[in-house]
Design a protein around this motif. Structure first.
Motif, PDB file in Angstrom:
ATOM      1  N   VAL A  34       2.519  -3.980   4.108  1.00 18.23           N
ATOM      2  CA  VAL A  34       1.692  -4.903   2.865  1.00 18.23           C
ATOM      3  C   VAL A  34       1.478  -6.247   3.385  1.00 18.23           C
ATOM      4  O   VAL A  34       0.521  -6.903   3.091  1.00 18.23           O
ATOM      5  N   LEU A  35       2.473  -6.608   3.980  1.00 21.86           N
ATOM      6  CA  LEU A  35       2.526  -8.222   4.310  1.00 21.86           C
ATOM      7  C   LEU A  35       1.443  -8.666   5.408  1.00 21.86           C
ATOM      8  O   LEU A  35       0.696  -9.457   5.353  1.00 21.86           O
ATOM      9  N   ARG A  36       1.489  -7.543   6.429  1.00 24.14           N
ATOM     10  CA  ARG A  36       0.329  -7.594   7.219  1.00 24.14           C
ATOM     11  C   ARG A  36      -1.251  -7.617   6.631  1.00 24.14           C
ATOM     12  O   ARG A  36      -1.997  -8.538   7.077  1.00 24.14           O
ATOM     13  N   ILE A  37      -1.438  -6.920   5.540  1.00 27.46           N
ATOM     14  CA  ILE A  37      -2.538  -7.029   4.992  1.00 27.46           C
ATOM     15  C   ILE A  37      -2.823  -8.238   4.282  1.00 27.46           C
ATOM     16  O   ILE A  37      -3.747  -8.699   4.118  1.00 27.46           O
ATOM     17  N   ILE A  38      -1.736  -8.679   3.498  1.00 32.29           N
ATOM     18  CA  ILE A  38      -1.773  -9.750   2.503  1.00 32.29           C
ATOM     19  C   ILE A  38      -2.257 -10.944   3.531  1.00 32.29           C
ATOM     20  O   ILE A  38      -3.027 -11.805   3.158  1.00 32.29           O
ATOM     21  N   GLU A  39      -1.410 -11.307   4.746  1.00 31.06           N
ATOM     22  CA  GLU A  39      -1.755 -12.082   5.341  1.00 31.06           C
ATOM     23  C   GLU A  39      -3.154 -12.160   6.195  1.00 31.06           C
ATOM     24  O   GLU A  39      -3.722 -13.282   6.268  1.00 31.06           O
ATOM     25  N   SER A  40      -3.694 -10.942   6.665  1.00 29.28           N
ATOM     26  CA  SER A  40      -4.821 -10.695   7.275  1.00 29.28           C
ATOM     27  C   SER A  40      -6.110 -10.927   6.416  1.00 29.28           C
ATOM     28  O   SER A  40      -7.122 -11.665   6.643  1.00 29.28           O
ATOM     29  N   THR A  41      -5.761 -10.937   5.085  1.00 30.66           N
ATOM     30  CA  THR A  41      -6.854 -11.193   4.077  1.00 30.66           C
ATOM     31  C   THR A  41      -6.852 -12.475   3.758  1.00 30.66           C
ATOM     32  O   THR A  41      -8.054 -12.723   2.826  1.00 30.66           O
ATOM     33  N   GLY A  42      -5.722 -13.419   4.020  1.00 32.72           N
ATOM     34  CA  GLY A  42      -5.897 -14.768   3.752  1.00 32.72           C
ATOM     35  C   GLY A  42      -5.413 -14.865   2.167  1.00 32.72           C
ATOM     36  O   GLY A  42      -5.697 -15.991   1.611  1.00 32.72           O
ATOM     37  N   SER A  43      -4.627 -13.910   1.866  1.00 37.17           N
ATOM     38  CA  SER A  43      -4.270 -13.871   0.096  1.00 37.17           C
ATOM     39  C   SER A  43      -3.087 -14.767  -0.134  1.00 37.17           C
ATOM     40  O   SER A  43      -3.106 -15.252  -1.236  1.00 37.17           O
ATOM     41  N   LEU A  44      -2.248 -15.066   0.707  1.00 38.16           N
ATOM     42  CA  LEU A  44      -1.185 -15.861   0.835  1.00 38.16           C
ATOM     43  C   LEU A  44      -1.960 -17.296   0.487  1.00 38.16           C
ATOM     44  O   LEU A  44      -1.420 -18.099  -0.206  1.00 38.16           O
ATOM     45  N   ALA A  45      -2.766 -17.464   1.404  1.00 33.37           N
ATOM     46  CA  ALA A  45      -3.038 -18.950   1.615  1.00 33.37           C
ATOM     47  C   ALA A  45      -3.898 -19.249   0.314  1.00 33.37           C
ATOM     48  O   ALA A  45      -4.127 -20.338  -0.244  1.00 33.37           O
ATOM     49  N   VAL A  68      -3.446   1.645   1.019  1.00 34.05           N
ATOM     50  CA  VAL A  68      -2.034   1.206   1.289  1.00 34.05           C
ATOM     51  C   VAL A  68      -1.508   0.265   0.227  1.00 34.05           C
ATOM     52  O   VAL A  68      -0.111   0.557  -0.284  1.00 34.05           O
ATOM     53  N   LEU A  69      -2.157  -0.586  -0.201  1.00 35.43           N
ATOM     54  CA  LEU A  69      -1.602  -1.603  -1.216  1.00 35.43           C
ATOM     55  C   LEU A  69      -1.866  -0.889  -2.514  1.00 35.43           C
ATOM     56  O   LEU A  69      -0.485  -1.140  -3.233  1.00 35.43           O
ATOM     57  N   ILE A  70      -2.852   0.142  -2.863  1.00 41.87           N
ATOM     58  CA  ILE A  70      -2.716   0.602  -4.113  1.00 41.87           C
ATOM     59  C   ILE A  70      -1.441   1.504  -4.241  1.00 41.87           C
ATOM     60  O   ILE A  70      -0.885   1.805  -5.258  1.00 41.87           O
ATOM     61  N   ASP A  71      -1.127   2.402  -3.048  1.00 44.26           N
ATOM     62  CA  ASP A  71      -0.178   3.319  -3.029  1.00 44.26           C
ATOM     63  C   ASP A  71       1.161   2.552  -3.193  1.00 44.26           C
ATOM     64  O   ASP A  71       2.156   2.894  -4.014  1.00 44.26           O
ATOM     65  N   ALA A  72       1.299   1.365  -2.409  1.00 46.00           N
ATOM     66  CA  ALA A  72       2.415   0.582  -2.744  1.00 46.00           C
ATOM     67  C   ALA A  72       2.777   0.097  -4.280  1.00 46.00           C
ATOM     68  O   ALA A  72       3.933   0.056  -4.648  1.00 46.00           O
ATOM     69  N   ILE A  73       1.807  -0.280  -4.850  1.00 51.13           N
ATOM     70  CA  ILE A  73       2.147  -0.981  -6.166  1.00 51.13           C
ATOM     71  C   ILE A  73       2.021   0.261  -6.999  1.00 51.13           C
ATOM     72  O   ILE A  73       2.851   0.066  -8.217  1.00 51.13           O
ATOM     73  N   THR A  74       1.380   1.394  -6.887  1.00 54.92           N
ATOM     74  CA  THR A  74       1.531   2.408  -7.908  1.00 54.92           C
ATOM     75  C   THR A  74       2.972   2.916  -7.897  1.00 54.92           C
ATOM     76  O   THR A  74       3.252   3.417  -9.002  1.00 54.92           O
ATOM     77  N   SER A 131      -9.451  -6.609   1.081  1.00 55.45           N
ATOM     78  CA  SER A 131      -9.234  -5.582   2.007  1.00 55.45           C
ATOM     79  C   SER A 131     -10.067  -4.533   2.211  1.00 55.45           C
ATOM     80  O   SER A 131     -11.066  -4.171   1.671  1.00 55.45           O
ATOM     81  N   SER A 132      -9.982  -3.625   3.596  1.00 55.89           N
ATOM     82  CA  SER A 132     -10.919  -2.644   3.903  1.00 55.89           C
ATOM     83  C   SER A 132     -10.422  -1.545   3.042  1.00 55.89           C
ATOM     84  O   SER A 132      -9.420  -1.559   2.320  1.00 55.89           O
ATOM     85  N   ALA A 133     -11.343  -0.439   3.005  1.00 59.16           N
ATOM     86  CA  ALA A 133     -10.864   0.852   2.132  1.00 59.16           C
ATOM     87  C   ALA A 133      -9.700   1.367   2.787  1.00 59.16           C
ATOM     88  O   ALA A 133      -8.762   1.682   1.836  1.00 59.16           O
ATOM     89  N   ALA A 134      -9.162   1.447   3.979  1.00 60.82           N
ATOM     90  CA  ALA A 134      -8.095   1.983   4.340  1.00 60.82           C
ATOM     91  C   ALA A 134      -6.855   0.952   3.865  1.00 60.82           C
ATOM     92  O   ALA A 134      -5.657   1.589   3.452  1.00 60.82           O
ATOM     93  N   ASP A 135      -6.855  -0.251   4.093  1.00 60.81           N
ATOM     94  CA  ASP A 135      -5.844  -1.205   3.853  1.00 60.81           C
ATOM     95  C   ASP A 135      -5.748  -1.138   2.186  1.00 60.81           C
ATOM     96  O   ASP A 135      -4.700  -1.285   1.901  1.00 60.81           O
TER      97      ASP A 135
END
Length: 341
Positions: free
Chosen positions: A289-300, A273-279, A266-270
């Motif tokens: 979080v789901l938007r970022i995971i989908e946009s990065t192709g991480s679910l696939a 968001v992910l680091i804050d959510a997991i921390t 992901s980008s620095a901004a995204d």
């Protein structure tokens, strides 16, 4: 009943009916269930009550099913119910149930399979202690089998499960967890019991070490595929179908593979968001979080990894003679990545 092998690549067009797989060992599983209830019996009422609550909570009991299928696939001509196979299948289910009791306490879970968890209903102390009882009962049952090889495999397995639990605890809330660390964790915590179950199917039917190793590899890959698909479903599945809340892994601070991969891509901004959510271990920003995971192709990406593991599981079966039981094991691998629950 003749089963048709389902290649992983065709899993979307040829849905696997897990009920057909289980039906092949239906008689054996009835004996396993009887053994479970008999061995669960204690003079302590709370043990009976809490143990019965979680044992009867449902579920497909895939680990005992995998053990029985592995035993029958190793020697398809032996069709009678074997008491030692039944006992081993019950032992594996006791170990699995003990891990569930302890997991739910550590994770502070409220729901499992659509019902209140045992710790929510009976309290943490009772859940931990009954989990300990199930572990110790499992080892008493191992002695009945009378095989040092069985003891060796299952004692190593339970020790590695405990290590995996600690590894997961260490990783909780850590956005620095790598994919390699995560794969080590899920193989120790989850896949290792599948590995033991299918390996024991070869051991109890006195197969060669090459067959034993192949079935152990099958179980390890199968269990890994199951866990990776669970990782995906935690973000995408229907809560009612899963029997737990969507985003529970995030709320517990667990960095699973979709999140780990998304942080890398992901980008620095995204990424922030992910680091804050997991921390901070919360699902408040689940939509983002789901938007970022989908946009990065991480679910696939995670799905591809799961399919690779399922394919490796199927390939490990090449050492076995053709039979409906071998086909069922292959279908079980296909089911692991083609399911909604």
């Amino acid at each position: 009943m003749t089963l048709k092998t389902t290649p992983i690549s065709d899993s979307q067009s040829q849905a696997v009916d897990v009920k057909e797989i289980i039906a092949l060992v239906q008689g054996d599983m009835a004996s396993v269930n009887e053994t479970i209830m008999r061995q669960l019996n204690s003079e302590v009422a709370l043990i009976n009550q809490l143990g019965a609550y979680i044992i009867q909570a449902g579920g497909k009991r895939l680990r005992p099913v995998a053990l029985l299928l592995a035993a029958k696939a190793s020697n398809p001509e032996l069709t009678e119910i074997n008491p030692q196979q039944t006992l081993l299948a019950a032992i594996v289910e006791f170990i699995h149930t003990a891990t569930l009791l302890h997991d739910d306490v550590v994770d502070e879970s409220e729901l499992r399979r659509g019902r209140e968890t045992a710790n929510e209903l009976f309290g943490n102390a009772a859940s931990v202690l009954v989990g300990d009882y199930l572990y110790s009962r499992a080892f008493q049952m191992m002695v009945e089998v009378g095989s040092m090889r069985v003891m060796e495999i299952l004692s190593r397995t339970t020790n590695q499960i405990a290590e995996g639990e600690v590894m997961q605890l260490i990783n909780c809330g850590s956005a620095d967890t790598t994919e390699a660390q995560y794969m080590d964790t899920i193989q120790s915590k989850t896949a290792i019991l599948f590995e033991a179950a299918t390996q024991l199917g070869a051991v109890i039917t006195k197969q060669s070490r090459s067959v034993e190793d192949a079935l152990a590899a099958y179980g390890l890959h199968l269990g890994t595929a199951f866990q990776l698909m669970d990782d995906i479903m935690d973000y995408t599945a229907d809560a009612e179908a899963m029997g737990k809340n969507v985003g529970d892994d995030l709320a517990e601070g667990k960095p699973t593979l979709p999140l780990i991969n998304a942080i890398e891509r992901s980008s620095a901004a995204d990424r922030a968001v992910l680091i804050d959510a997991i921390t901070n271990a919360n699902r408040e920003n689940l939509a983002a979080v789901l938007r970022i995971i989908e946009s990065t192709g991480s679910l696939a990406y995670t799905a591809r990894k799961a399919h690779e593991q399922a394919q490796l599981a199927q390939q490990a079966l090449d050492v076995l003679p053709d039979s409906d039981y071998k086909t069922a094991l292959s279908q079980l691998a296909a089911f692991s990545v083609d399911r909604a629950f």
